[in-house]
Design an enzyme around this catalytic site. Sequence first.
Site, short mmCIF file in Angstrom:
data_model
loop_
_atom_site.label_atom_id
_atom_site.label_comp_id
_atom_site.label_asym_id
_atom_site.label_seq_id
_atom_site.Cartn_x
_atom_site.Cartn_y
_atom_site.Cartn_z
N ASP A 283 0.85 -1.19 0.00
CA ASP A 283 0.00 0.00 0.00
C ASP A 283 0.89 1.24 0.00
O ASP A 283 2.11 1.16 0.16
CB ASP A 283 -0.91 0.01 1.23
CG ASP A 283 -2.11 0.94 1.07
OD1 ASP A 283 -2.24 1.58 0.01
OD2 ASP A 283 -2.92 1.02 2.02
N LYS A 284 0.24 2.37 -0.19
CA LYS A 284 0.89 3.67 -0.19
C LYS A 284 0.05 4.63 0.63
O LYS A 284 -1.18 4.49 0.72
CB LYS A 284 1.04 4.17 -1.64
CG LYS A 284 1.26 5.67 -1.81
CD LYS A 284 -0.05 6.39 -2.07
CE LYS A 284 0.14 7.91 -2.15
NZ LYS A 284 -1.18 8.61 -2.18
N ARG B 125 -8.87 15.42 16.21
CA ARG B 125 -7.73 16.22 15.76
C ARG B 125 -8.16 17.32 14.80
O ARG B 125 -7.64 18.44 14.85
CB ARG B 125 -6.69 15.32 15.06
CG ARG B 125 -5.89 14.45 15.98
CD ARG B 125 -5.11 13.42 15.19
NE ARG B 125 -4.24 14.03 14.21
CZ ARG B 125 -3.95 13.49 13.02
NH1 ARG B 125 -4.47 12.34 12.67
NH2 ARG B 125 -3.14 14.11 12.20
N LYS C 106 -3.08 1.50 8.49
CA LYS C 106 -2.37 0.74 7.46
C LYS C 106 -1.94 -0.63 7.97
O LYS C 106 -2.09 -1.64 7.28
CB LYS C 106 -1.15 1.54 6.99
CG LYS C 106 -1.51 2.81 6.22
CD LYS C 106 -2.25 2.52 4.94
CE LYS C 106 -2.53 3.77 4.13
NZ LYS C 106 -3.30 3.47 2.90
#
Length: 438
Positions: A82-83, A170, A190
């Site tokens: 993944d990225k 956040r 991830k």
Amino acid sequence: MDARTIIAKLRDGARPSAAELGWFARGLASGAVSDAQAGAFAMAALMRGRTGDDGTFRVALTRAMRDSGRVLEWDLNGPVVDKHSTGGVGDCVSLLLAPALAACGAYVPMISGRGLGHTGGTLDKLEAIPGFGTELGEERFRAQVEDLRCAIVAADAAMAPADRRLYAVRDVTATVESVDLITASILSKKLAAGLEVLVLDVKCGAGAFMKTPAAARDLAQALVETARGAGCRASALISGMEQPLVPAAGNALEVIEVMETLADGPVNPELFELVARLGGEALARAGQAADRREGAAQIGAALSDGRAAERFGRMVAAQGGPVDFVERWRDRLPAAPYVLEVQATTEGHVAGIDTEALGQAVVHLGGGRLREGDRVNPAVGLSGLSRIGDRIEPGAPLALIHAADEAAATAAARAVAAAYRIGPAPVVVPELFIGWVG
């Protein structure tokens, strides 16, 4: 253990133990930790972050948030990769990279996010495609990854639920910039997806959360070291965000940039090369290419010969979008009812762009969220954005505003015009590729 003690310890500059962080993460997931306590924890992490220690705080926080819910395991005949991008303006890389990697033999269970602050979100962009669903559930997600080799989805409610709570807090408590919270947020989702390889695109510049190369390198180092500490092969590319990656910002408008690339190849050379570099590194780390250069060539070929487009179309259809989207995307994407041209008032060259201001202009048009729970208008945004180094004549277009009405367009036009700095002399275009970490 109790939340107040853990918050106080972090506030006072001490390091909570792995057991304490695990307890707090489970409390976020279960609701035992209140929103007020979550906000206090986030602010304490920002003000008294542990970025200067040996990295054990980040690894422990990331693991705690990952383990607050389900962690996937895979038994596939190829690498699971993944990225992730740390966020920018006009950054639509994921929409191209996931199908390109899948076309090259990798499996890509991409867990993505929504817009945060002035930056766009991959899920919001995909949801500009009519019918596209990002909430699949584990069984359907697994089946699609096994069949098509790629899926781009929101985190399942059972995956890293602690991050789901903290991520929302956040965005509304001015704590987005904490390196420790960014690291744990990115990696908890991830790593919950069961990745073997992760390539990170850490943005740097006027449109990024990290404004300087030094700050971007610190974040890249934190991400790479934390991912490796948690058992995932990782590396990071630091890339420039002094201007939008593509000459558009806004959900449907960025999907147009994606579809033009899938249809016609490198119409935007910087976008094409960034996708190829990130994908090439992922393939090399996964053992699918001898090195990142060979991997980049494989990704470029998949983008150019139609294999990535075919995979993207299958993914869109599998996730509820039109089955003929690749062939008829121009007819399928929403368009804003009001378009206004922003014209230059002086002669010269584009010397600089306040890229964050452009992102905020899109948010105020309705293309992002000012408050948690705001609905996003997928059609609004900016297109035809002039680039740094462009020669500009008075009356020439700087950008096109796509808006819901004239009042919104006029307000955005003022913001866009103010974001451009025009100088008399030619300028050096900022570097897009700054360097690798890991």
